[in-house]
Design a protein around this motif. Structure first.
Motif, PDB file in Angstrom:
ATOM      1  N   TYR A 275       0.835  -1.205   0.000  1.00  0.00           N
ATOM      2  CA  TYR A 275       0.000   0.000   0.000  1.00  0.00           C
ATOM      3  C   TYR A 275       0.869   1.255   0.000  1.00  0.00           C
ATOM      4  N   LYS A 279       0.228   3.943  -2.871  1.00  0.00           N
ATOM      5  CA  LYS A 279      -0.813   4.930  -2.546  1.00  0.00           C
ATOM      6  C   LYS A 279      -0.623   6.250  -3.291  1.00  0.00           C
ATOM      7  N   LYS A 283      -2.672   7.506  -6.553  1.00  0.00           N
ATOM      8  CA  LYS A 283      -3.489   8.687  -6.299  1.00  0.00           C
ATOM      9  C   LYS A 283      -3.296   9.742  -7.371  1.00  0.00           C
TER      10      LYS A 283
END
Length: 490
Positions: A275, A279, A283
């Motif tokens: 993650y 991330k 994003k």
């Protein structure tokens, strides 16, 4: 923008030289990793071992390789294959010496477990060879690397007993023979670091932005990636069970329980790392020119599960199968069983060559289909068969198995260059997951059912391979200074 093709065409001699240095490094890792197998009678006598204790050593030998290949893949992408391969060879020598001069069964078991780390060496050379060879020849180059390196297990079986008996002699001859492989690996690690470069002169070594997991291109692929990690943890859980009181009894019930809890915690730690890597990456959105489909990685993982996984499993049981089916001596059965591994010398490069010439998906489809038919044929072998016909059937089947392995790694370097080590590590780990799966099945069924189970798994894999997308055009990598490089994949 610049093309990789301009960087490598003038370095044919350097490429061949690098290939030879690299496959021999892999060859030495396999010699060390399987150095115990031909020494079975000497080791069992020295430690007054039971068959169950020996089986425990065989399980321990492959246990650490599953997570080690993932970790080594990350290190390769970050630090480069030259440094990582050299360090692995140096470290492996000490592990090899620890096993050779163990004074108790507990020490022997510990160092055999740690020697599973040696089996991770395979993934390092995949990135090295991928850096040096263009797309049109990378398949056969990876095949030579994998096939000739894999032959190290056969070389160990054919030479180490003679070294122990005729060069050293005595009750401790086996110890010095195994230790000698570590000496050779140690000095070769120094030579490798001195003589080999990560890339051809003028080429850039691309690295992932972050370490700890693969960068994926969408949240859908993120969850797909997480799911693909589960079978590796399940395989480690099965290995723990086989070592617990319910299996060979090397571990206590409390220790097995703690290991299972540790595997659950480790999975969530890895999930958090994946993650963290993705991330911000996801994003902000991944530019179209840098996107790739994780399904490509997943399909290659399952293809290696069936190919290399079945090879490891079959090599482990084939001598005993010949001995029981045809009432042969252990020596004759071992020689006949070695026919399966012997095909590595030509089959794996052959699979890579066919993949280079006729396409990645088409080649893998044909080879997986041939593998399924081959195992169906092996399931029919019984004592009524002529031994030469049985051996020929084994060799035909093994050609499709090992050519399939070559075809898998003909495509691995063409997915995403900067993460080739991690992709190779994951595929390599799935090969060990396949071995654990098939050997677990074999512990409950007869040989015919075992071979049919592999054939069934291959049939499912054949369907998955139809969703593999042929690499087209170029992959795009961005250097740390922002410059863009095109890398040819067709």
């Amino acid at each position: 923008m610049s093309s990789e093709k301009l960087n490598v065409l003038d370095f044919s001699q350097a490429r061949i030289r690098t290939l030879h240095f690299t496959w021999f490094a892999f060859f030495l890792t396999f010699v060390m990793w399987f150095s115990h197998a031909p020494m079975k009678p000497f080791i069992m006598e020295a430690f007054n071992m039971t068959n169950e204790q020996w089986k425990a050593l065989l399980i321990l030998n492959v246990a650490l390789t599953i997570p080690a290949r993932i970790v080594i893949g990350m290190l390769v992408d970050k630090f480069g294959p030259r440094s990582v391969y050299s360090l692995l060879l140096l470290t492996s020598a000490f592990l090899c010496w620890g096993f050779a001069f163990a004074s108790s069964y507990e020490q022997l078991a510990l160092f055999r477990f740690l020697c599973g780390f040696i089996g991770a060496g395979f993934v390092i050379g995949i990135r090295m060879v991928g850096e040096w060879f263009p797309a049109k020849t990378v398949g056969v180059a990876e095949g030579i690397y994998g096939g000739w390196g894999n032959f190290g297990s056969s070389a160990a079986a054919w030479t180490l007993p003679a070294v122990a008996a005729y060069l050293y002699g005595g009750d401790d001859g086996w110890r010095y023979a195994i230790a000698t492989t570590g000496v050779v690996a140690f000095f070769y690690g120094l030579i490798f670091y001195r003589k080999v470069r990560n890339t051809p002169k003028g080429s850039t070594y691309f690295k992932p932005k972050k370490s700890g997991g693969l960068e994926v291109s969408s949240w859908k692929d993120f969850w797909f990636y997480v799911a693909m990690n589960l079978p590796m943890y399940l395989a480690l859980a099965v290995l723990t069970w086989k070592l617990s009181p319910s299996g060979v009894g090397l571990l206590s019930a409390t220790t097995a329980l703690l290991l299972w809890i540790g595997l659950v915690l480790l999975f969530f730690v890895q999930l958090s790392q994946i993650y963290k890597v993705n991330k911000d990456h996801l994003k902000d959105g991944v530019p179209d020119m840098q996107r790739y489909k994780f399904k490509q990685v997943a399909i290659l993982d399952w293809a290696y599960f069936v190919t290399f996984g079945s090879e490891l499993a079959v090599v482990s049981m084939l001598p005993a199968f010949f001995m029981e089916t045809f009432d042969l001596t252990p020596i004759k059965a071992g020689l006949l069983g070695g026919a399966f591994a012997l095909m590595n010398l030509v089959a794996r490069p052959g699979g890579g060559l066919i993949s280079d010439r006729f396409g990645r998906r088409k080649t893998l489809s044909i080879l997986i289909c041939g593998l399924a038919i081959g195992y169906m044929l092996l399931s029919q072998i019984d004592s009524a068969w002529a031994i030469p016909v049985a051996v020929l059937s084994v060799m035909v089947c093994s050609f499709f198995v090992q050519a399939g392995e070559g075809a898998v790694f003909a495509m691995v370097p063409l997915i995403q260059r900067r993460m080739t080590g991690q992709i190779a590590g994951m595929a390599g780990a799935y090969g060990n997951v396949g071995a654990v799966t098939f050997l677990t099945v074999y512990s409950f069924v007869d040989a015919a059912t075992f071979f049919m189970t592999i054939a069934g798994a291959a049939a499912v894999c054949f369907i998955a391979v139809q969703f593999l997308e042929e690499p087209q055009g170029h992959m795009v990598e961005v250097d740390e200074d922002g410059s863009v490089q095109l890398i040819e994949v067709t």
